[in-house]
Design a protein around this motif. Structure first.
Motif, PDB file in Angstrom:
ATOM      1  N   MET A 241      54.575 -71.658 -12.814  1.00 49.45           N
ATOM      2  CA  MET A 241      55.160 -72.986 -12.918  1.00 49.45           C
ATOM      3  C   MET A 241      56.625 -72.938 -12.506  1.00 49.45           C
ATOM      4  SD  MET A 241      53.171 -75.349 -13.816  1.00 49.45           S
ATOM      5  CE  MET A 241      51.455 -75.033 -13.786  1.00 49.45           C
ATOM      6  N   PRO A 242      57.119 -74.016 -11.942  1.00 48.17           N
ATOM      7  CA  PRO A 242      58.516 -74.058 -11.535  1.00 48.17           C
ATOM      8  C   PRO A 242      59.452 -73.936 -12.741  1.00 48.17           C
ATOM      9  CG  PRO A 242      57.471 -76.193 -11.251  1.00 48.17           C
ATOM     10  CD  PRO A 242      56.407 -75.244 -11.669  1.00 48.17           C
ATOM     11  N   TYR A 243      60.661 -73.504 -12.459  1.00 49.10           N
ATOM     12  CA  TYR A 243      61.665 -73.385 -13.516  1.00 49.10           C
ATOM     13  C   TYR A 243      63.037 -73.677 -12.933  1.00 49.10           C
ATOM     14  CZ  TYR A 243      62.419 -68.685 -11.612  1.00 49.10           C
ATOM     15  OH  TYR A 243      62.669 -67.618 -10.777  1.00 49.10           O
ATOM     16  N   LEU A 244      63.975 -73.928 -13.838  1.00 47.63           N
ATOM     17  CA  LEU A 244      65.301 -74.374 -13.446  1.00 47.63           C
ATOM     18  C   LEU A 244      66.344 -73.343 -13.867  1.00 47.63           C
ATOM     19  CD1 LEU A 244      66.564 -76.953 -12.199  1.00 47.63           C
ATOM     20  CD2 LEU A 244      66.826 -77.819 -14.525  1.00 47.63           C
ATOM     21  N   GLN A 245      67.293 -73.098 -12.968  1.00 49.42           N
ATOM     22  CA  GLN A 245      68.456 -72.279 -13.267  1.00 49.42           C
ATOM     23  C   GLN A 245      69.687 -73.123 -12.960  1.00 49.42           C
ATOM     24  OE1 GLN A 245      67.215 -69.193 -10.426  1.00 49.42           O
ATOM     25  NE2 GLN A 245      67.382 -67.749 -12.126  1.00 49.42           N
ATOM     26  N   ARG A 246      70.813 -72.712 -13.502  1.00 48.83           N
ATOM     27  CA  ARG A 246      72.051 -73.455 -13.221  1.00 48.83           C
ATOM     28  C   ARG A 246      73.167 -72.468 -12.948  1.00 48.83           C
ATOM     29  NH1 ARG A 246      74.680 -78.425 -16.719  1.00 48.83           N
ATOM     30  NH2 ARG A 246      76.345 -78.841 -15.239  1.00 48.83           N
ATOM     31  N   GLU A 247      73.891 -72.751 -11.891  1.00 46.73           N
ATOM     32  CA  GLU A 247      75.086 -71.988 -11.547  1.00 46.73           C
ATOM     33  C   GLU A 247      76.216 -72.981 -11.384  1.00 46.73           C
ATOM     34  OE1 GLU A 247      74.636 -69.159  -8.389  1.00 46.73           O
ATOM     35  OE2 GLU A 247      72.679 -68.505  -9.138  1.00 46.73           O
ATOM     36  N   GLY A 248      77.005 -73.128 -12.424  1.00 48.21           N
ATOM     37  CA  GLY A 248      78.077 -74.127 -12.404  1.00 48.21           C
ATOM     38  C   GLY A 248      77.488 -75.514 -12.319  1.00 48.21           C
ATOM     39  N   GLN A 249      77.875 -76.246 -11.291  1.00 49.13           N
ATOM     40  CA  GLN A 249      77.386 -77.617 -11.119  1.00 49.13           C
ATOM     41  C   GLN A 249      76.167 -77.693 -10.199  1.00 49.13           C
ATOM     42  OE1 GLN A 249      81.362 -79.108  -9.960  1.00 49.13           O
ATOM     43  NE2 GLN A 249      81.011 -80.639 -11.558  1.00 49.13           N
ATOM     44  N   VAL A 250      75.620 -76.550  -9.847  1.00 48.14           N
ATOM     45  CA  VAL A 250      74.458 -76.526  -8.953  1.00 48.14           C
ATOM     46  C   VAL A 250      73.222 -76.092  -9.732  1.00 48.14           C
ATOM     47  CG1 VAL A 250      73.454 -75.491  -6.881  1.00 48.14           C
ATOM     48  CG2 VAL A 250      75.903 -76.022  -6.955  1.00 48.14           C
ATOM     49  N   PHE A 251      72.203 -76.924  -9.671  1.00 49.61           N
ATOM     50  CA  PHE A 251      70.910 -76.595 -10.264  1.00 49.61           C
ATOM     51  C   PHE A 251      70.040 -75.955  -9.185  1.00 49.61           C
ATOM     52  CE2 PHE A 251      72.499 -79.880 -12.998  1.00 49.61           C
ATOM     53  CZ  PHE A 251      72.115 -79.457 -14.261  1.00 49.61           C
ATOM     54  N   ILE A 252      69.349 -74.899  -9.548  1.00 53.33           N
ATOM     55  CA  ILE A 252      68.432 -74.233  -8.624  1.00 53.33           C
ATOM     56  C   ILE A 252      67.037 -74.393  -9.201  1.00 53.33           C
ATOM     57  CG2 ILE A 252      67.799 -72.060  -7.515  1.00 53.33           C
ATOM     58  CD1 ILE A 252      70.815 -71.261  -8.047  1.00 53.33           C
ATOM     59  N   LEU A 253      66.231 -75.165  -8.505  1.00 56.04           N
ATOM     60  CA  LEU A 253      64.874 -75.424  -8.951  1.00 56.04           C
ATOM     61  C   LEU A 253      63.950 -74.461  -8.204  1.00 56.04           C
ATOM     62  CD1 LEU A 253      63.417 -78.962  -9.496  1.00 56.04           C
ATOM     63  CD2 LEU A 253      62.041 -76.960  -9.104  1.00 56.04           C
ATOM     64  N   GLN A 254      63.514 -73.430  -8.900  1.00 51.89           N
ATOM     65  CA  GLN A 254      62.606 -72.436  -8.334  1.00 51.89           C
ATOM     66  C   GLN A 254      61.187 -72.999  -8.394  1.00 51.89           C
ATOM     67  OE1 GLN A 254      63.369 -69.393  -7.106  1.00 51.89           O
ATOM     68  NE2 GLN A 254      65.480 -69.167  -7.751  1.00 51.89           N
ATOM     69  N   LEU A 255      60.505 -73.026  -7.271  1.00 52.20           N
ATOM     70  CA  LEU A 255      59.180 -73.639  -7.221  1.00 52.20           C
ATOM     71  C   LEU A 255      58.076 -72.762  -7.809  1.00 52.20           C
ATOM     72  CD1 LEU A 255      59.287 -75.255  -3.666  1.00 52.20           C
ATOM     73  CD2 LEU A 255      60.018 -76.208  -5.854  1.00 52.20           C
ATOM     74  N   GLY A 256      58.324 -71.476  -7.937  1.00 56.68           N
ATOM     75  CA  GLY A 256      57.273 -70.554  -8.377  1.00 56.68           C
ATOM     76  C   GLY A 256      57.414 -70.114  -9.819  1.00 56.68           C
ATOM     77  N   ASN A 257      56.578 -69.174 -10.192  1.00 58.18           N
ATOM     78  CA  ASN A 257      56.560 -68.648 -11.557  1.00 58.18           C
ATOM     79  C   ASN A 257      57.703 -67.659 -11.761  1.00 58.18           C
ATOM     80  OD1 ASN A 257      54.136 -70.040 -11.940  1.00 58.18           O
ATOM     81  ND2 ASN A 257      52.947 -68.308 -11.244  1.00 58.18           N
ATOM     82  N   GLN A 258      58.405 -67.806 -12.864  1.00 56.50           N
ATOM     83  CA  GLN A 258      59.517 -66.916 -13.148  1.00 56.50           C
ATOM     84  C   GLN A 258      59.016 -65.477 -13.275  1.00 56.50           C
ATOM     85  OE1 GLN A 258      61.949 -68.279 -16.358  1.00 56.50           O
ATOM     86  NE2 GLN A 258      63.647 -66.974 -15.764  1.00 56.50           N
ATOM     87  N   GLY A 259      59.652 -64.578 -12.552  1.00 57.08           N
ATOM     88  CA  GLY A 259      59.284 -63.171 -12.588  1.00 57.08           C
ATOM     89  C   GLY A 259      58.196 -62.774 -11.603  1.00 57.08           C
ATOM     90  N   ASP A 260      57.541 -63.747 -10.983  1.00 54.61           N
ATOM     91  CA  ASP A 260      56.496 -63.458  -9.991  1.00 54.61           C
ATOM     92  C   ASP A 260      57.076 -63.565  -8.591  1.00 54.61           C
ATOM     93  OD1 ASP A 260      54.637 -63.148 -11.965  1.00 54.61           O
ATOM     94  OD2 ASP A 260      53.612 -65.045 -11.608  1.00 54.61           O
ATOM     95  N   ARG A 261      56.560 -62.773  -7.690  1.00 50.06           N
ATOM     96  CA  ARG A 261      56.981 -62.813  -6.291  1.00 50.06           C
ATOM     97  C   ARG A 261      55.807 -63.354  -5.476  1.00 50.06           C
ATOM     98  NH1 ARG A 261      61.394 -62.449  -3.466  1.00 50.06           N
ATOM     99  NH2 ARG A 261      61.393 -61.225  -1.580  1.00 50.06           N
ATOM    100  N   ASP A 262      56.088 -64.101  -4.445  1.00 50.24           N
ATOM    101  CA  ASP A 262      55.078 -64.637  -3.538  1.00 50.24           C
ATOM    102  C   ASP A 262      54.137 -65.642  -4.200  1.00 50.24           C
ATOM    103  OD1 ASP A 262      56.160 -63.096  -1.500  1.00 50.24           O
ATOM    104  OD2 ASP A 262      54.799 -61.440  -1.859  1.00 50.24           O
ATOM    105  N   THR A 263      54.648 -66.408  -5.162  1.00 52.25           N
ATOM    106  CA  THR A 263      53.859 -67.491  -5.740  1.00 52.25           C
ATOM    107  C   THR A 263      53.641 -68.542  -4.656  1.00 52.25           C
ATOM    108  OG1 THR A 263      54.944 -67.100  -7.852  1.00 52.25           O
ATOM    109  CG2 THR A 263      53.746 -69.149  -7.628  1.00 52.25           C
ATOM    110  N   GLU A 264      52.417 -69.040  -4.520  1.00 54.05           N
ATOM    111  CA  GLU A 264      52.104 -69.984  -3.444  1.00 54.05           C
ATOM    112  C   GLU A 264      52.604 -71.397  -3.708  1.00 54.05           C
ATOM    113  OE1 GLU A 264      48.028 -69.663  -2.298  1.00 54.05           O
ATOM    114  OE2 GLU A 264      48.250 -67.566  -1.720  1.00 54.05           O
ATOM    115  N   ASN A 265      52.911 -71.723  -4.959  1.00 51.53           N
ATOM    116  CA  ASN A 265      53.497 -73.026  -5.308  1.00 51.53           C
ATOM    117  C   ASN A 265      52.635 -74.186  -4.826  1.00 51.53           C
ATOM    118  OD1 ASN A 265      55.585 -71.321  -6.143  1.00 51.53           O
ATOM    119  ND2 ASN A 265      56.607 -71.523  -4.180  1.00 51.53           N
ATOM    120  N   ARG A 266      51.391 -74.135  -5.191  1.00 51.45           N
ATOM    121  CA  ARG A 266      50.445 -75.197  -4.800  1.00 51.45           C
ATOM    122  C   ARG A 266      50.590 -76.413  -5.697  1.00 51.45           C
ATOM    123  NH1 ARG A 266      44.888 -71.758  -4.014  1.00 51.45           N
ATOM    124  NH2 ARG A 266      45.684 -70.328  -2.428  1.00 51.45           N
ATOM    125  N   PHE A 267      50.370 -77.587  -5.108  1.00 53.67           N
ATOM    126  CA  PHE A 267      50.532 -78.846  -5.825  1.00 53.67           C
ATOM    127  C   PHE A 267      49.253 -79.211  -6.577  1.00 53.67           C
ATOM    128  CE2 PHE A 267      53.148 -79.982  -1.830  1.00 53.67           C
ATOM    129  CZ  PHE A 267      54.211 -79.223  -2.252  1.00 53.67           C
TER     130      PHE A 267
END
Length: 105
Positions: A1-27
């Protein structure tokens, strides 16, 4: 599932599963719901900010989850409608937004 990170005033919305690599991020409905909830978090912030969406590894996203659709044909129309609402929300979000497209986009 997607997750959110924040670096200062910038939000980074990761589309994949936290800790997983090559998640296909299917809708599929759960993914769309998670994205919508994360956008709620970003939209609730007052003051200037930005949003970056990003995949991980080989995939930004592989698109509509066809396997889910094959298992749930009676729910396809609802999923497509919710997905289109999510796309519209991202396009009209009153926050500068960019997609950092990686891998197989």
């Amino acid at each position: 599932m997607p997750y959110l990170q924040r670096e200062g005033q910038v939000f980074i919305l990761q589309l994949g599963n936290q800790g997983d690599r090559d998640t296909e991020n299917r809708f599929h409905p759960e993914w769309v719901g998670a994205m919508d909830a994360l956008l709620d978090e970003v939209a609730a912030i007052s003051g200037p900010c930005g949003l970056v969406t990003i995949g991980d590894g080989k995939f930004y996203s592989t698109g509509f989850d066809v396997e889910w659709a094959a298992r749930n044909p009676e729910r396809i129309n609802d999923n497509v409608a919710n997905l289109l609402r999510l796309f519209a929300r991202i396009l009209t979000l009153p926050i500068p937004t960019v997609a950092a497209i990686n891998g197989h986009a």
